[in-house]
Structure formats: structure tokens, C-alpha cells
Design a protein around this motif. Structure first.
Motif, PDB file in Angstrom:
ATOM      1  N   GLY A 187       0.561  -0.958  -0.415  1.00 16.86           N
ATOM      2  CA  GLY A 187       0.398   0.268  -0.315  1.00 16.86           C
ATOM      3  C   GLY A 187       0.644   1.222  -0.197  1.00 16.86           C
ATOM      4  O   GLY A 187       1.917   1.398   0.496  1.00 16.86           O
ATOM      5  N   PRO A 188      -0.020   2.360   0.153  1.00 19.18           N
ATOM      6  CA  PRO A 188       0.867   3.536  -0.604  1.00 19.18           C
ATOM      7  C   PRO A 188       2.030   4.022   0.610  1.00 19.18           C
ATOM      8  O   PRO A 188       2.608   5.188   0.911  1.00 19.18           O
ATOM      9  N   GLY A 209       1.467   0.631  -9.265  1.00 16.26           N
ATOM     10  CA  GLY A 209       0.787   0.415  -7.846  1.00 16.26           C
ATOM     11  C   GLY A 209      -0.243  -0.175  -7.763  1.00 16.26           C
ATOM     12  O   GLY A 209      -0.752  -0.011  -6.435  1.00 16.26           O
ATOM     13  N   MET A 210      -1.144  -0.972  -8.499  1.00 18.33           N
ATOM     14  CA  MET A 210      -2.528  -1.653  -8.658  1.00 18.33           C
ATOM     15  C   MET A 210      -2.412  -2.728  -7.038  1.00 18.33           C
ATOM     16  O   MET A 210      -1.979  -3.377  -6.482  1.00 18.33           O
ATOM     17  N   PRO A 211      -3.761  -2.283  -6.741  1.00 21.34           N
ATOM     18  CA  PRO A 211      -4.641  -1.575  -7.224  1.00 21.34           C
ATOM     19  C   PRO A 211      -5.333  -0.009  -6.978  1.00 21.34           C
ATOM     20  O   PRO A 211      -5.776   1.098  -7.083  1.00 21.34           O
ATOM     21  N   GLU A 212      -3.880   0.487  -5.715  1.00 22.63           N
ATOM     22  CA  GLU A 212      -4.151   1.511  -5.184  1.00 22.63           C
ATOM     23  C   GLU A 212      -3.578   2.912  -6.562  1.00 22.63           C
ATOM     24  O   GLU A 212      -2.508   3.240  -5.998  1.00 22.63           O
ATOM     25  N   TYR A 213      -3.613   2.726  -7.365  1.00 18.18           N
ATOM     26  CA  TYR A 213      -3.359   3.396  -8.609  1.00 18.18           C
ATOM     27  C   TYR A 213      -3.619   5.125  -8.511  1.00 18.18           C
ATOM     28  O   TYR A 213      -2.470   5.268  -8.194  1.00 18.18           O
ATOM     29  N   LEU A 217      -0.582   7.051  -7.979  1.00 19.98           N
ATOM     30  CA  LEU A 217      -0.246   8.541  -9.143  1.00 19.98           C
ATOM     31  C   LEU A 217      -0.204   9.888  -8.433  1.00 19.98           C
ATOM     32  O   LEU A 217       1.171  10.347  -8.638  1.00 19.98           O
ATOM     33  N   GLY A 218      -0.784   8.992  -6.902  1.00 18.40           N
ATOM     34  CA  GLY A 218      -0.309  10.773  -6.466  1.00 18.40           C
ATOM     35  C   GLY A 218       0.867  10.834  -6.022  1.00 18.40           C
ATOM     36  O   GLY A 218       1.695  12.256  -5.421  1.00 18.40           O
ATOM     37  N   GLU A 239      -7.477  -6.538 -15.494  1.00 16.12           N
ATOM     38  CA  GLU A 239      -8.962  -5.147 -15.559  1.00 16.12           C
ATOM     39  C   GLU A 239      -9.099  -5.506 -15.382  1.00 16.12           C
ATOM     40  O   GLU A 239     -10.779  -5.339 -15.086  1.00 16.12           O
ATOM     41  N   ASP A 240      -9.736  -7.044 -15.327  1.00 14.04           N
ATOM     42  CA  ASP A 240     -11.193  -8.605 -14.791  1.00 14.04           C
ATOM     43  C   ASP A 240     -11.004  -8.195 -13.520  1.00 14.04           C
ATOM     44  O   ASP A 240     -12.597  -8.227 -13.597  1.00 14.04           O
ATOM     45  N   PHE A 241     -10.019  -7.857 -13.111  1.00 14.43           N
ATOM     46  CA  PHE A 241     -10.190  -8.412 -11.439  1.00 14.43           C
ATOM     47  C   PHE A 241      -9.973  -6.277 -10.983  1.00 14.43           C
ATOM     48  O   PHE A 241     -10.318  -6.248  -9.612  1.00 14.43           O
ATOM     49  N   ILE A 242      -8.825  -6.042 -11.443  1.00 17.34           N
ATOM     50  CA  ILE A 242      -8.258  -4.883 -11.564  1.00 17.34           C
ATOM     51  C   ILE A 242      -8.575  -3.389 -11.868  1.00 17.34           C
ATOM     52  O   ILE A 242      -7.080  -3.255 -12.216  1.00 17.34           O
ATOM     53  N   PRO A 243      -9.359  -3.437 -12.524  1.00 15.29           N
ATOM     54  CA  PRO A 243      -9.247  -1.886 -13.511  1.00 15.29           C
ATOM     55  C   PRO A 243      -8.481  -0.613 -13.078  1.00 15.29           C
ATOM     56  O   PRO A 243      -9.138  -0.701 -11.505  1.00 15.29           O
ATOM     57  N   PHE A 244      -8.408  -0.404 -14.398  1.00 18.89           N
ATOM     58  CA  PHE A 244      -7.889   0.898 -13.729  1.00 18.89           C
ATOM     59  C   PHE A 244      -8.722   1.911 -13.643  1.00 18.89           C
ATOM     60  O   PHE A 244      -9.579   1.914 -15.264  1.00 18.89           O
TER      61      PHE A 244
END
Length: 307
Positions: A187-188, A209-213, A217-218, A239-244
Motif C-alpha cells: 500500500g502507499p 501500484g495496483m490496485p491503489e493506482y 499516481l499521487g 482489467e477483469d479483477f483490478i481495472p484501472f
């Protein structure tokens, strides 16, 4: 039919042609892939066995490994794809492993000139010593795997190493997001603590950074030396389970000089070219793709000339 499914039966020769046509259309001399795995064969086989067994860190997902060739064949295939430079991402899961992994990686880099000399680290009393030794031996990029290593990147045992790497300007590809399954220190927030102490540290956040995209980015927006790699992001599989989040696409454009191509080759459950198609279909334009697939990494690692 999805792009991933359409490519599933493509031969390596056909795929190499498609990959080369992709970067040829962009007018770049090839690709630079900052997230590929080469490691001692017995270690890599253990990694593949873990994926085959659907280990907990895979999130329970079916994860067939597409490229199970021997080491020399895998390196040759990247060259056929027109990959100008790649990495040997390797990582320890316990103390006492990092130094000998670094010794192996230094030898691999010596016999594989197009591999960016890669090293790794783990929180232990001698971390700063062997990190300094690796940098002095020519390491150009490090790998840190917070999920597999199950350590806090802000551990004080790593503090000296982070400071050394920040001062040397050596990038670190760090798997710190909570995908495909969370770890104790993913995590971030832990990464933000590291950057608070070492704001010039050149972290490359793996997998966007998936899923905390958006959180990662921040961090890139806040810290000018933070980058993200595209590894497995935007693909049909992910994209099926952690889509951007589509709302974040403009931020990718704004950070276009700090997004780097990564793929996870050979440990991917689809053809290599699918990652490239997934980036293209974002619709962010050819200048963005040129930077992501080549120019950003070429500048970061001081790579010049043509393929």
C-alpha cells in the motif's frame, strides 16, 4: 474476442513480427522493458511452481506461465522482440538471500550485455554494505518486493540503503501495491514514509501500484523522481479483477515522462505483445507511447544510439 484471446495461439516468430511492427510504427529504435525476470534457474522454477499451485500471493487466479523456455532462449526472444535493454528482476523472501542473488545477477549482467545490471535488497544488518558493494560493482537498477518479502519498506534497517541509492541516483523497481493480493506492508502509506525521508529516491512503482493506482499516481505527482511501470496494467487479465479507473487517464498523460514500459516477462499469462496492445488502446497517442515504451527509460538509464 479479446485481444488477449486472439493472440493466444500466435507463434513466437509471428509474435516477434507483431511486436517489431508495433515499435516500428512509433519510430523508435526498439523497446526498453524495465520489469523482466531473470534469476537462478532453480529459484525461477520455484516461482513457476508457486504460480502453478495458485499460491496465496497470486490472489487465487489461474496464472499459466507463457514463456517457460530456458534462460538463453528467453533472452533471445526478447531480442527478437526488439527489446534493446531489459532487467533481471530478482528478490529475496528471507534474510541471507540478497547477497548471493546479487552475485548471480552481476554474473548474468556480465554475460548478457543488453541486461541492465540488476540487484536487490532485504532488511537485515548488512543491507547497506552489500547495496554499496552492488552499486560499486555497477548495478544500474534494484528490485524491492514488499509483498513477497513481507517487510516494511520504511524499516530502519533499509534506511541507509535508501539514502545511498538516492544519492547514487540508482532507480529501484518496487512492488508495493496490494495486488494481486495484499501483504502486511503493501500500500502507499509505507512508501510515503520512505519518500518523506528520501524525497530524491528514484522509485519505480511496479504494476502502476495496483490496485491503489490513484494513490501511487499521487505520490508521483508529489515527488519528481517517482515513476511507475506498466507491468500487467491495462491488460485483459488485470482489467477483469483490478481495472484501472478511467477517470485517472488524464493523470497518465500529465505524467507521460515518468511512465515506463514493464511486462513481467516471462511470468505472464498472455503473450508479450498483448501488453503493448493494451497500452495502445488507452488512446493516449503516439508521442505518449514513444516515451513510455522507449524514451523515458533511455533517458533514465542513459541509453543512446539505435538498436
Amino acid at each position: 474476442m479479446s485481444d488477449q484471446a486472439a493472440m493466444s495461439d500466435v507463434s513466437s516468430g509471428e509474435e516477434a513480427g507483431e511486436v517489431c511492427r508495433f515499435w516500428g510504427r512509433l519510430g523508435i529504435p526498439g523497446l526498453i522493458d524495465v520489469h523482466t525476470h531473470f534469476m537462478p534457474e532453480r529459484v525461477l522454477r520455484k516461482v513457476w511452481e508457486y504460480f502453478d499451485a495458485l499460491g496465496p500471493l497470486t490472489g487465487g487466479l489461474e496464472w499459466p506461465i507463457t514463456y517457460r523456455q530456458e534462460e538463453a532462449e528467453r533472452a533471445a526472444l526478447l531480442r527478437e522482440f526488439g527489446v534493446r535493454a531489459f532487467t533481471s528482476m530478482l528478490y529475496p523472501h528471507k534474510p541471507g538471500m540478497a547477497r548471493w542473488l546479487n552475485d548471480w545477477a552481476a554474473d548474468f549482467a556480465r554475460r548478457t550485455p543488453d541486461c541492465l545490471h540488476t540487484a536487490t535488497l532485504f532488511p537485515e544488518p548488512d543491507t547497506e554494505t552489500y547495496v554499496r558493494e552492488a552499486v560499486e560493482a555497477g548495478a544500474r537498477v534494484f528490485k524491492a518486493h514488499v509483498q513477497v518479502g513481507a517487510y516494511d519498506p520504511a524499516d530502519e534497517l533499509l534506511d541507509g540503503a535508501w539514502g545511498l541509492l538516492a544519492e547514487a541516483g540508482v532507480p529501484v523497481v518496487i512492488h508495493c501495491g496490494s495486488g494481486p493480493a495484499p501483504g502486511k506492508h503493501t500500500g502507499p502509506e509505507p512508501v510515503a514514509r520512505v519518500l518523506g525521508r528520501h524525497p530524491r529516491l528514484r522509485l519505480i512503482v511496479a504494476h502502476m501500484g495496483m490496485p491503489e493506482y490513484e494513490d501511487f499516481l499521487g505520490l508521483a505527482e508529489r515527488y519528481g523522481e517517482v515513476r511507475l511501470d506498466t507491468t500487467m496494467a491495462f491488460t485483459d487479465f488485470t482489467e477483469d479483477f483490478i481495472p484501472f479507473p478511467r477517470r485517472a487517464l488524464p493523470r497518465l498523460t500529465d505524467l507521460g515522462d515518468r511512465i515506463l514500459l514493464g511486462t513481467d516477462f516471462p511470468n505472464i499469462p498472455y503473450p508479450y505483445v498483448h501488453q503493448l496492445h493494451a497500452l495502445e488502446r488507452l488512446g493516449l497517442g503516439e508521442p505518449w507511447l514513444r516515451r513510455v515504451c522507449h524514451d523515458n527509460a533511455a533517458r533514465l538509464f542513459g541509453l543512446t544510439g539505435t538498436a
